[in-house]
Design a protein around this motif. Structure first.
Motif, PDB file in Angstrom:
ATOM      1  N   UNK A  37       0.493  -0.758   0.336  1.00 56.82           N
ATOM      2  CA  UNK A  37       0.038  -0.245  -0.258  1.00 56.82           C
ATOM      3  C   UNK A  37       0.872   1.083  -0.146  1.00 56.82           C
ATOM      4  N   UNK A  84     -11.379  -8.782  -8.111  1.00 59.76           N
ATOM      5  CA  UNK A  84     -12.840  -7.905  -7.833  1.00 59.76           C
ATOM      6  C   UNK A  84     -12.386  -6.310  -8.236  1.00 59.76           C
ATOM      7  N   UNK A  89     -16.186  -1.390  -6.138  1.00 65.17           N
ATOM      8  CA  UNK A  89     -14.624  -0.839  -5.619  1.00 65.17           C
ATOM      9  C   UNK A  89     -13.938  -0.095  -5.907  1.00 65.17           C
ATOM     10  N   UNK A  96      -7.998 -11.026  -5.137  1.00 67.40           N
ATOM     11  CA  UNK A  96      -8.640 -11.921  -3.458  1.00 67.40           C
ATOM     12  C   UNK A  96      -7.254 -13.510  -3.853  1.00 67.40           C
ATOM     13  N   UNK A  97      -7.048 -13.451  -2.582  1.00 70.50           N
ATOM     14  CA  UNK A  97      -6.207 -15.001  -2.333  1.00 70.50           C
ATOM     15  C   UNK A  97      -7.029 -15.739  -1.860  1.00 70.50           C
ATOM     16  N   UNK A 105      -8.017 -22.335   0.418  1.00 74.55           N
ATOM     17  CA  UNK A 105      -6.732 -20.745   0.654  1.00 74.55           C
ATOM     18  C   UNK A 105      -5.734 -21.635   0.522  1.00 74.55           C
TER      19      UNK A 105
ATOM     20  N   UNK B 155      -7.275  -2.460   0.227  1.00 74.70           N
ATOM     21  CA  UNK B 155      -6.143  -3.325   0.369  1.00 74.70           C
ATOM     22  C   UNK B 155      -5.836  -4.487   1.546  1.00 74.70           C
ATOM     23  N   UNK B 156      -5.881  -3.754   2.738  1.00 70.67           N
ATOM     24  CA  UNK B 156      -5.889  -3.804   4.382  1.00 70.67           C
ATOM     25  C   UNK B 156      -6.920  -5.253   4.318  1.00 70.67           C
ATOM     26  N   UNK B 159      -6.073  -8.236   2.681  1.00 70.34           N
ATOM     27  CA  UNK B 159      -5.232  -9.114   3.207  1.00 70.34           C
ATOM     28  C   UNK B 159      -5.095  -9.446   4.809  1.00 70.34           C
ATOM     29  N   UNK B 184     -19.512  -7.357   1.139  1.00 74.20           N
ATOM     30  CA  UNK B 184     -18.027  -6.538   0.017  1.00 74.20           C
ATOM     31  C   UNK B 184     -17.033  -6.882   1.102  1.00 74.20           C
ATOM     32  N   UNK B 187     -16.143 -10.884  -0.445  1.00 69.28           N
ATOM     33  CA  UNK B 187     -16.551 -10.563  -2.015  1.00 69.28           C
ATOM     34  C   UNK B 187     -14.719 -10.701  -1.871  1.00 69.28           C
ATOM     35  N   UNK B 188     -13.921  -9.727  -1.796  1.00 70.81           N
ATOM     36  CA  UNK B 188     -12.670  -9.931  -1.238  1.00 70.81           C
ATOM     37  C   UNK B 188     -11.549 -10.051  -0.699  1.00 70.81           C
ATOM     38  N   UNK B 190     -12.599 -14.568   0.706  1.00 72.33           N
ATOM     39  CA  UNK B 190     -13.225 -15.492   1.317  1.00 72.33           C
ATOM     40  C   UNK B 190     -12.918 -16.096   2.214  1.00 72.33           C
ATOM     41  N   UNK B 191     -11.723 -16.458   3.075  1.00 73.42           N
ATOM     42  CA  UNK B 191     -11.767 -17.112   3.506  1.00 73.42           C
ATOM     43  C   UNK B 191     -10.996 -16.566   4.997  1.00 73.42           C
TER      44      UNK B 191
END
Lengths: 130, 220
Positions: A37, A84, A89, A96-97, A105, B155-156, B159, B184, B187-188, B190-191
Motif C-alpha cells: 500500500x 474484484x 470497489x 482476491x487471495x 486457501x 487492500x488492508x 489481506x 464487501x 467478496x475480497x 473469502x477465507x
C-alpha cells in the motif's frame, strides 16, 4: 504515508553500487508487489527530492507492478489470482487471495515485494559498462 | 543507454527480518500475540479491554503495547484493567513497525506473559505494509464510520484474516447496513472471518475470543 522513509532507504541501499558505475544514472526501476500500500506518486516525488545532490539526481524512478501469485495446497494450482473490480470497489482491481480453480486457501508466492530491479545508465561512448 | 541489474534485495527486507525475529521471540516464550489495527475511534482499545478481562479471568497474564502518535490514554486504560502495558508513541508516524515493537517487547519482559495485544495507530493504510511478527492480525472498524469502509480501503481488508465490525448497537441510529460491509469483505477475502461486536455492552466478545484462538478455559 511512509513513502519518504522508503525512498530514503532505497537511495541509501543503492549508493554503494552507484558509486561503482561509470556514467550518468538516468533511471531506477523499482518493482512493487501488488499488495503493497504505497503511493506511486508519493514515492516518485519523495525520490526526486531526496535524490538531489546525490548520484541519483538525474534519475527518474520508474515503478513496475509485480502481480499477486499464489500456490494452492489443495489442488496444486500455481499462478495469478482473480480480481474484484466493479463499481462497488470504484473499479480498483483488488486481488482476491483464494484459489481461482478450487476456491481453497492459498499460499502467497509474490505480491508483497519492493525490489530494485535495475538502473538505467547513460555513458558517453554508449557502450555497455557491465 | 543501458540497464544494469542490481542486487535485488527487498527495500523492506530489514522490516521483514525484524518481524520474523519478533515472531521467534514470542514463540520461544509461548506468548500468543495479536496485532490490532483499525480506524481511529473504532473501538480497538475497548475490545482489548474486554479481552483483558476475560483472559485475566482465565488466569492468564496479559501484556499490551499501546501504540499512538501521542498521549498515554490507551496505556492508562490497559493498566487500570490489570494488564502489563507499555506506551509506544510514534511521534507523528502513522504506523508501528517491528523495530519499535521489539524494543517495547524488551521493556515488557514478555517471558512472563501469556498473551500480548499490540494496538496499532488508528489508520487503515500504512499498518498493512509493516508486519510486526504476531500470530494473529485483526482489523477493527465501526458502524459509525459508514458502510463503505471496506470499499474505501480494500487492500488492508483483502489481506487481513479477521474483520471486527464494532458499535453494532449504533448501526440503526446512524443508518448503516452491516450486511453491506459483510458482503464487501466476503467478496475480497473469502477465507477471512468477519465478526460483529458491541464492545461497550460486551456483546460478541465470546465469538471474537474464539476467532483469536482464546478458548473459554485455556489459550493453549
Amino acid at each position: 504515508m511512509h513513502e519518504y522513509s522508503v525512498a530514503a532507504e532505497l537511495i541509501n541501499a543503492l549508493l554503494p553500487q552507484a558509486e561503482k558505475i561509470e556514467g550518468k544514472i538516468t533511471g531506477v526501476i523499482l518493482k512493487k508487489g501488488e499488495l503493497r500500500i504505497l503511493s506511486d506518486y508519493a514515492l516518485v516525488s519523495a525520490f526526486q527530492m531526496l535524490a538531489e545532490g546525490t548520484l541519483f539526481e538525474h534519475a527518474k524512478l520508474v515503478i513496475e507492478q509485480i502481480p499477486v501469485s499464489v500456490s494452492c495446497p489443495s489442488c496444486g494450482y500455481e499462478g495469478y489470482v482473480d480480481h474484484v473490480s466493479d463499481d462497488a470497489f470504484h473499479f480498483i482491481a483488488v486481488p482476491v487471495l483464494t484459489c481461482p480453480r478450487c476456491n481453497s486457501e492459498v499460499d502467497l508466492q509474490t505480491g508483497r515485494e519492493l525490489v530494485v530491479d535495475s538502473l538505467t545508465v547513460e555513458t558517453s561512448t554508449g557502450t555497455n559498462a557491465d | 543507454m543501458h540497464n544494469i541489474h542490481v542486487n535485488g534485495e527487498d527495500i523492506l527486507k530489514r522490516q521483514l527480518e525484524l518481524a520474523e525475529s519478533n515472531r521467534k521471540q514470542l514463540n520461544d516464550n509461548q506468548v500468543t500475540a495479536v496485532s490490532v489495527m483499525g480506524a481511529i475511534g473504532s473501538g480497538k482499545t475497548s475490545l482489548i479491554e474486554r479481552m483483558i478481562d476475560r483472559l485475566t479471568e482465565q488466569g492468564l497474564t496479559v501484556g499490551t503495547v499501546a501504540g499512538d502518535s501521542a498521549g498515554d490514554d490507551d496505556h492508562q486504560r490497559f493498566l487500570s484493567r490489570g494488564a502489563t502495558s507499555i506506551n509506544l508513541n510514534t511521534q507523528d508516524d502513522c504506523h508501528l513497525d517491528a523495530h519499535r515493537v521489539n524494543h517495547a517487547m524488551g521493556h515488557l519482559h514478555i517471558e512472563g506473559l501469556d498473551v500480548l495485544f499490540i494496538e496499532n495507530v488508528g489508520n487503515l493504510i500504512c499498518p498493512a505494509d509493516f508486519p510486526l511478527g504476531t500470530a494473529k492480525e485483526m482489523v477493527v472498524i465501526s458502524t459509525t464510520e459508514g458502510d463503505d469502509m471496506v470499499r474505501k480501503h480494500p487492500k488492508i481488508f483483502a489481506q487481513t484474516d479477521i474483520l471486527v465490525l464494532n458499535k453494532m448497537d449504533l448501526a440503526d441510529a446512524v443508518g448503516v447496513d452491516p450486511e453491506r460491509i459483510m458482503a464487501d469483505y466476503a467478496r475480497i477475502n473469502p477465507h477471512g472471518q468477519a465478526l460483529q461486536t458491541d464492545a461497550r455492552h460486551d456483546i460478541g466478545m465470546d465469538e471474537l475470543m474464539e476467532a483469536l484462538g482464546f478458548g473459554c478455559t485455556n489459550t493453549q
